[in-house]
Design a protein around this motif. Structure first.
Motif, PDB file in Angstrom:
ATOM      1  N   ARG A 125     -17.609 -42.414  -1.075  1.00 38.13           N
ATOM      2  CA  ARG A 125     -18.259 -42.751  -2.344  1.00 38.13           C
ATOM      3  C   ARG A 125     -19.716 -42.286  -2.291  1.00 38.13           C
ATOM      4  N   VAL A 126     -20.208 -41.740  -3.374  1.00 35.77           N
ATOM      5  CA  VAL A 126     -21.586 -41.211  -3.381  1.00 35.77           C
ATOM      6  C   VAL A 126     -22.592 -42.347  -3.206  1.00 35.77           C
ATOM      7  N   HIS A 128     -22.326 -46.883  -2.400  1.00 32.54           N
ATOM      8  CA  HIS A 128     -21.380 -47.950  -2.010  1.00 32.54           C
ATOM      9  C   HIS A 128     -20.294 -47.429  -1.059  1.00 32.54           C
ATOM     10  N   ARG A 164     -13.799 -55.727  -3.473  1.00 37.24           N
ATOM     11  CA  ARG A 164     -14.448 -54.903  -2.446  1.00 37.24           C
ATOM     12  C   ARG A 164     -15.953 -55.172  -2.462  1.00 37.24           C
ATOM     13  N   GLY A 199     -19.829 -55.465 -10.059  1.00 34.30           N
ATOM     14  CA  GLY A 199     -21.182 -56.034 -10.036  1.00 34.30           C
ATOM     15  C   GLY A 199     -21.856 -55.903  -8.689  1.00 34.30           C
ATOM     16  N   ASN A 200     -22.987 -56.555  -8.586  1.00 33.48           N
ATOM     17  CA  ASN A 200     -23.794 -56.566  -7.364  1.00 33.48           C
ATOM     18  C   ASN A 200     -24.146 -58.000  -6.995  1.00 33.48           C
ATOM     19  N   PHE A 205     -30.894 -54.609 -12.323  1.00 34.40           N
ATOM     20  CA  PHE A 205     -30.734 -53.276 -11.743  1.00 34.40           C
ATOM     21  C   PHE A 205     -32.063 -52.527 -11.737  1.00 34.40           C
ATOM     22  N   PHE A 213     -29.963 -42.631 -12.875  1.00 37.19           N
ATOM     23  CA  PHE A 213     -29.224 -43.021 -11.665  1.00 37.19           C
ATOM     24  C   PHE A 213     -29.305 -41.966 -10.564  1.00 37.19           C
ATOM     25  N   HIS A 274     -24.914 -56.485 -16.519  1.00 35.65           N
ATOM     26  CA  HIS A 274     -25.060 -56.213 -17.954  1.00 35.65           C
ATOM     27  C   HIS A 274     -24.692 -57.435 -18.791  1.00 35.65           C
ATOM     28  N   PHE A 391     -12.707 -48.488  -8.852  1.00 36.73           N
ATOM     29  CA  PHE A 391     -13.184 -49.403  -9.891  1.00 36.73           C
ATOM     30  C   PHE A 391     -13.803 -48.615 -11.040  1.00 36.73           C
ATOM     31  N   LEU A 407     -27.528 -48.480 -19.717  1.00 37.02           N
ATOM     32  CA  LEU A 407     -27.071 -48.290 -18.330  1.00 37.02           C
ATOM     33  C   LEU A 407     -25.550 -48.378 -18.283  1.00 37.02           C
ATOM     34  N   ARG A 411     -22.467 -45.714 -17.137  1.00 37.99           N
ATOM     35  CA  ARG A 411     -21.470 -46.115 -16.143  1.00 37.99           C
ATOM     36  C   ARG A 411     -20.061 -45.896 -16.700  1.00 37.99           C
ATOM     37  N   SER A 414     -19.384 -42.468 -15.772  1.00 43.60           N
ATOM     38  CA  SER A 414     -19.485 -42.050 -14.378  1.00 43.60           C
ATOM     39  C   SER A 414     -18.314 -42.457 -13.493  1.00 43.60           C
ATOM     40  N   TYR A 415     -17.807 -43.672 -13.671  1.00 44.96           N
ATOM     41  CA  TYR A 415     -16.817 -44.182 -12.709  1.00 44.96           C
ATOM     42  C   TYR A 415     -15.491 -43.444 -12.775  1.00 44.96           C
ATOM     43  N   THR A 418     -16.169 -39.826 -11.133  1.00 44.63           N
ATOM     44  CA  THR A 418     -16.328 -39.733  -9.682  1.00 44.63           C
ATOM     45  C   THR A 418     -14.981 -39.783  -8.966  1.00 44.63           C
ATOM     46  N   GLN A 419     -14.003 -40.470  -9.537  1.00 44.89           N
ATOM     47  CA  GLN A 419     -12.707 -40.603  -8.854  1.00 44.89           C
ATOM     48  C   GLN A 419     -11.993 -39.254  -8.779  1.00 44.89           C
TER      49      GLN A 419
HETATM   50 FE1  HDD Z   1     -22.283 -48.113  -9.654  1.00 47.95          FE
HETATM   51  C1  HDD Z   1     -19.902 -47.501  -7.344  1.00 47.95           C
HETATM   52  C2  HDD Z   1     -22.150 -51.475  -8.959  1.00 47.95           C
HETATM   53  C3  HDD Z   1     -24.889 -48.683 -11.820  1.00 47.95           C
HETATM   54  C4  HDD Z   1     -22.183 -44.887 -10.627  1.00 47.95           C
HETATM   55  N1  HDD Z   1     -21.241 -49.257  -8.385  1.00 47.95           N
HETATM   56  C5  HDD Z   1     -20.298 -48.820  -7.511  1.00 47.95           C
HETATM   57  C6  HDD Z   1     -19.756 -49.927  -6.783  1.00 47.95           C
HETATM   58  C7  HDD Z   1     -20.397 -51.046  -7.234  1.00 47.95           C
HETATM   59  C8  HDD Z   1     -21.328 -50.622  -8.251  1.00 47.95           C
HETATM   60  C9  HDD Z   1     -20.171 -52.465  -6.768  1.00 47.95           C
HETATM   61  C10 HDD Z   1     -18.703 -49.836  -5.697  1.00 47.95           C
HETATM   62  C11 HDD Z   1     -17.330 -50.053  -6.254  1.00 47.95           C
HETATM   63  C12 HDD Z   1     -16.327 -50.001  -5.135  1.00 47.95           C
HETATM   64  O1  HDD Z   1     -16.336 -50.925  -4.306  1.00 47.95           O
HETATM   65  O2  HDD Z   1     -15.567 -49.038  -5.100  1.00 47.95           O
HETATM   66  N2  HDD Z   1     -23.367 -49.742 -10.212  1.00 47.95           N
HETATM   67  C13 HDD Z   1     -23.082 -51.043  -9.888  1.00 47.95           C
HETATM   68  C14 HDD Z   1     -23.917 -51.926 -10.673  1.00 47.95           C
HETATM   69  C15 HDD Z   1     -24.689 -51.138 -11.466  1.00 47.95           C
HETATM   70  C16 HDD Z   1     -24.329 -49.770 -11.185  1.00 47.95           C
HETATM   71  C17 HDD Z   1     -23.875 -53.435 -10.598  1.00 47.95           C
HETATM   72  C18 HDD Z   1     -25.713 -51.539 -12.494  1.00 47.95           C
HETATM   73  C19 HDD Z   1     -25.671 -52.622 -13.160  1.00 47.95           C
HETATM   74  N3  HDD Z   1     -23.364 -46.982 -10.954  1.00 47.95           N
HETATM   75  C20 HDD Z   1     -24.378 -47.410 -11.763  1.00 47.95           C
HETATM   76  C21 HDD Z   1     -24.819 -46.325 -12.605  1.00 47.95           C
HETATM   77  C22 HDD Z   1     -24.033 -45.236 -12.289  1.00 47.95           C
HETATM   78  C23 HDD Z   1     -23.135 -45.680 -11.243  1.00 47.95           C
HETATM   79  C24 HDD Z   1     -25.911 -46.414 -13.645  1.00 47.95           C
HETATM   80  C25 HDD Z   1     -24.032 -43.852 -12.838  1.00 47.95           C
HETATM   81  C26 HDD Z   1     -24.473 -43.481 -13.999  1.00 47.95           C
HETATM   82  N4  HDD Z   1     -21.281 -46.470  -9.028  1.00 47.95           N
HETATM   83  C27 HDD Z   1     -21.362 -45.256  -9.604  1.00 47.95           C
HETATM   84  C28 HDD Z   1     -20.404 -44.239  -9.017  1.00 47.95           C
HETATM   85  C29 HDD Z   1     -19.629 -45.106  -7.978  1.00 47.95           C
HETATM   86  C30 HDD Z   1     -20.321 -46.452  -8.092  1.00 47.95           C
HETATM   87  C31 HDD Z   1     -21.015 -43.001  -8.532  1.00 47.95           C
HETATM   88  C32 HDD Z   1     -19.508 -44.563  -6.564  1.00 47.95           C
HETATM   89  C33 HDD Z   1     -18.084 -44.691  -6.188  1.00 47.95           C
HETATM   90  C34 HDD Z   1     -17.405 -45.139  -7.383  1.00 47.95           C
HETATM   91  O3  HDD Z   1     -18.292 -45.277  -8.404  1.00 47.95           O
HETATM   92  O4  HDD Z   1     -16.220 -45.369  -7.509  1.00 47.95           O
HETATM   93  O5  HDD Z   1     -19.573 -43.751  -9.994  1.00 47.95           O
END
Ligand code: HDD
Length: 756
Positions: A125-126, A128, A164, A199-200, A205, A213, A274, A391, A407, A411, A414-415, A418-419
């Motif tokens: 993952r890029v 996390h 996770r 979430g986190n 954020f 991002f 959010h 996710f 934001l 997202r 993005s999610y 990325t997959q």
């Molecule tokens: Fe994200 C993974 C949480 C903003 C793009 N994010 C990822 C994961 C978590 C979060 C928990 C790991 C999921 C897993 O266990 O597979 N991210 C957040 C939270 C954000 C947030 C709480 C703000 C409120 N993320 C965010 C933004 C972007 C991304 C603004 C892009 C525009 N996040 C990603 C991603 C990831 C990811 C690159 C990496 C691997 C994946 O998605 O599946 O797409």
């Protein structure tokens, strides 16, 4: 006769108009002047719903099991085979021309084995990348039913889940206890499709707009030239970015605080961050923020301890989660919501709900519990489950909708995207861990790694050839229908609203909500991280940011850096503290805590009694002795779980010592010190026990001794009358007092702060 051929022929007839087909060429749809048209085939029954995406057929074209059925037979034969099922007689030697001769290209087993190995890794993952997951169930209370029609939030519904946890910055092999935000992502396999809450452990954020991002992630990741440091923000590029981009201030102060180094995944809060929009059965909408509240309380490590763990046990959090589940101590979180009226401004008490750098204090909007998450099963294969789980914030179910948080919008793109790189194509929802547990009939076809053997000839709509199937649903049949929210008339701009411009009042609220010891930790964390930066200008600019939060914070960090503290450039915000943000000063449950019981062999009966009492209290006892094996015999026999070689204080929340932990006076030559002389010590205390006790003391942990254990205190330089040190008559008496101290998590009085 092949029925498909017959159908194809009929369609041709209808398209050419023969047999009274529709004039506009769409089967089944009459042209403007045409008389009603007969269907080209008799209407058929709808296709049966698909149980999951393993494919509508459970047999292959040759009649053998596929999909879910195949999964049951996979890897189950008694003989080693190649990937095609052919049995092998040897997998240890390449095929050669004679035992010392060249390896032959015709060795198809060698070729297949190495080919597969060469491709075993997928892109991490890029962000996390490092994580740990577990299966569980979500039991809803029904308390959210008035604000959402989501079926899994109705009363007493049980939904399977996979959660996770993760760090954000580090690579897949990095350490668990680095200072970082933690991810907390949960997949609910609901009866209406998958809902992901991604979430986190921090409620706000870094950035307000997803377009930033890549910037924040590039700044936090290792420097591009040397690829260091790994899994940390303590370097120039990160502080360069956040000091220039002050909307990151709130998130940054949060993870400079204790939440950046959680004690355990089991002891973290989680936040959806959010504002989401819930829709009830009457179509009424409510804005909400999601919270996860851990049953074990919210606890953190101290920085020195976290750094030690990175070396001693880089898998600390991963191990802790798996061990707890395996032991049946299932971690639990309550899901809760803060609710806000869905007013056109989307603000609450002056707080912009679309700004993800804002939180709404719990004192203003209480968190209302809506269900209970229990993680009760470890994955059986890390790669198949924890690594391949995908996710996506856009995995939503009826009753849960999004807001215009910019934001969140990014997202939502993005999610999914990325997959495709990570999991090799668009069919990742078919991977077992990602499969919905609601019937799927999606008309999505083909693509890399397609495993479904779809039936039917008409994966398009409208169609007549598959009897018009599948049908679209209406609200009554549970369709996902977006809330009909009005979009204000506007001009296209690349701008943020004015309400997004206040970057300091919420960080100031966070600072004012902290206890004095938490403030010292925050000052220490900024001082450490900025101390690792090379550029003086970055330190100075960050001090300016800190001055705008609070002068005491700024002065503390400036002192540590040896720099002057600047004056604020904005008026300090007049905000009320939010006590819910502090982890100190509360009494927490003690279940799930780990108690080290050290004995050199003294009072085994007492040790046994303590061990049992620890278990009875829902805590975890770990018996530490000079060597592995068993202590005592018969009914009093005790299994040693950690020897002096493998034990380290960081594993324990409190330490109990029975008697003088001796290892035989001068005869003792510990193997791990054999490269040099053993450190000087009183003859009766093993130096590894002294180290354990002094570390436990330094990290604010309760320590209890009995049966002469004072010797260990003395050898470690720990005063017997120091706060949180208990000298008792028996092991159970020591445990009782130590358990009382654990309710505060640590002995905070030991952290005397320079500023009082
Ligand atoms: Fe994200 C993974 C949480 C903003 C793009 N994010 C990822 C994961 C978590 C979060 C928990 C790991 C999921 C897993 O266990 O597979 N991210 C957040 C939270 C954000 C947030 C709480 C703000 C409120 N993320 C965010 C933004 C972007 C991304 C603004 C892009 C525009 N996040 C990603 C991603 C990831 C990811 C690159 C990496 C691997 C994946 O998605 O599946 O797409």
């Amino acid at each position: 006769a092949n029925p498909l051929k017959r159908v194809a022929h009929k369609v041709t007839e209808s398209l050419t108009g023969e047999g009274g087909g529709p004039a506009d060429g769409v089967p089944g749809k009459p042209g403007p002047e045409s008389p009603p048209v007969a269907e080209p085939t008799e209407p058929r029954e709808p296709l049966p719903p698909k149980p999951d995406q393993s494919g509508p057929d459970t047999v292959s074209p040759t009649g053998q099991p596929t999909g879910a059925d195949q999964a049951r037979v996979a890897q189950s034969g008694s003989y080693l085979t190649n990937a095609q099922g052919t049995r092998l007689y040897d997998t240890d030697h390449s095929l050669k021309a004679g035992p010392r001769g060249p390896v032959l290209l015709q060795d198809h087993h060698l070729r297949e084995k190495i080919m597969h190995f060469d491709h075993e890794r997928i892109p991490e993952r890029v962000v996390h990348a490092r994580g740990a997951g577990a299966h569980g169930v979500f039991q809803s209370y029904g308390t959210a039913a008035s604000v959402t029609k989501a079926a899994f939030l109705a009363e007493d519904v049980e939904t399977p889940v996979f959660t996770r946890f993760s760090t954000v910055v580090g690579s897949r092999g990095s350490s668990d206890t680095v200072r970082d935000t933690r991810g907390f992502a949960t997949k609910f396999y609901t009866s209406e499709g998958v809902f992901d809450l991604v979430g986190n452990n921090i409620p706000v954020f870094f950035i307000q707009d997803a377009i930033k991002f890549p910037d924040v992630v590039h700044a936090a990741k290792p420097h591009p030239d040397r690829e260091i440091p790994q899994a940390q923000s303590a370097h120039d590029t990160f502080w360069d970015f956040v000091s220039l981009h002050t909307e990151a201030t709130h998130h940054t102060i949060f993870f400079m605080g204790d939440r950046g180094i959680p004690r355990s995944y089991r002891m973290m809060e989680g936040f959806g961050v959010h504002t989401f929009r819930l829709v009830n059965a009457a179509g009424e909408t409510t804005l909400v923020k999601f919270h996860w509240k851990p049953k074990l309380g919210v606890h953190s490590l101290v920085w020195d301890e976290a750094q030690l763990i990175n070396g001693v046990d880089p898998d600390f959090h991963r191990r802790d989660l798996a061990d707890a589940i395996e032991a049946g101590a299932y971690p639990q979180w309550e899901l809760g919501i803060q609710t806000f009226p869905d007013n056109p401004e989307q603000t609450f008490e002056g707080i912009d709900l679309l700004d993800p750098t804002n939180l709404v204090p719990e004192e203003l909007a209480p968190v209302q519990p809506v269900g209970l998450l229990t993680l009760n099963r470890n994955p059986s294969n890390f790669f198949a489950e924890t690594e391949q789980v995908a996710f996506h914030v856009g995995h939503l179910v009826p009753g849960i909708d999004v807001t215009d948080d910019p934001l969140l919008a990014g997202r939502l793109f993005s999610y999914l995207d990325t997959q495709i790189t990570r999991l090799g194509g668009p069919n990742f929802p078919q991977l077992p861990i990602n499969r919905p547990q609601a019937p799927v009939n999606d008309m999505l076809r083909d693509g890399m790694h397609q495993t479904a053997v779809h039936r039917g000839v008409a994966p398009y709509r409208p169609n007549s050839l598959d009897g018009g199937c599948p049908f679209t649903a209406g609200a009554a049949e549970g369709a996902y229908i977006e809330a009909p929210v009005r979009v204000p008339e506007a001009t296209k701009v690349r701008e943020a609203p004015e309400s997004f411009a206040d970057h300091f009042s919420q960080p100031r609220r966070f600072w004012l909500s902290m206890s004095s010891v938490e403030r010292e930790h925050i000052i220490g964390a900024y001082t450490f991280e900025l101390g690792k930066c090379y550029e003086q200008s970055i330190r100075e600019r960050t001090l300016q940011v800190l001055a705008n939060i609070d002068p005491e914070l700024c002065a503390g960090v400036a002192e540590g850096l040896g720099l002057p503290a600047p004056q604020p450039t904005v008026p300090l915000a007049d905000v009320e503290p939010s006590p819910a943000l502090s982890q100190v000063g509360r009494t927490w449950p003690t279940e799930g805590r780990v108690i080290g019981i050290v004995t050199g062999g003294a009072d085994l009966e007492g040790v046994n009694a303590v061990r049992q009492a620890v278990l009875n209290a829902g805590m975890v006892p770990l018996v530490v002795a000079p060597t592995g094996g068993t202590l005592g015999s018969g009914d009093a026999a005790l299994t040693v779980q950690r020897s002096y070689v493998t034990a380290r204080s960081v594993e324990f929340d409190a330490v109990l010592i029975a008697g003088a932990p001796d290892m035989g006076g001068d005869a003792y030559t510990p193997r791990d010190y054999k490269s040099g002389p053993a450190p000087a010590r009183p003859a009766t205390t093993d130096p590894r026990v002294s180290l354990l006790v002094s570390e436990a003391f330094r990290h604010g942990k309760a320590i209890g001794v009995w049966a002469g254990g004072e010797v260990a205190l003395e050898a470690s330089g720990v005063p017997a009358d120091a706060p949180g040190v208990v000298v008792a008559d028996s092991g159970t008496a020591a445990l009782e007092q130590v358990t009382g101290l654990l309710g505060a998590h640590r002995v905070w009085e030991r952290f005397t702060t320079p500023r009082g």
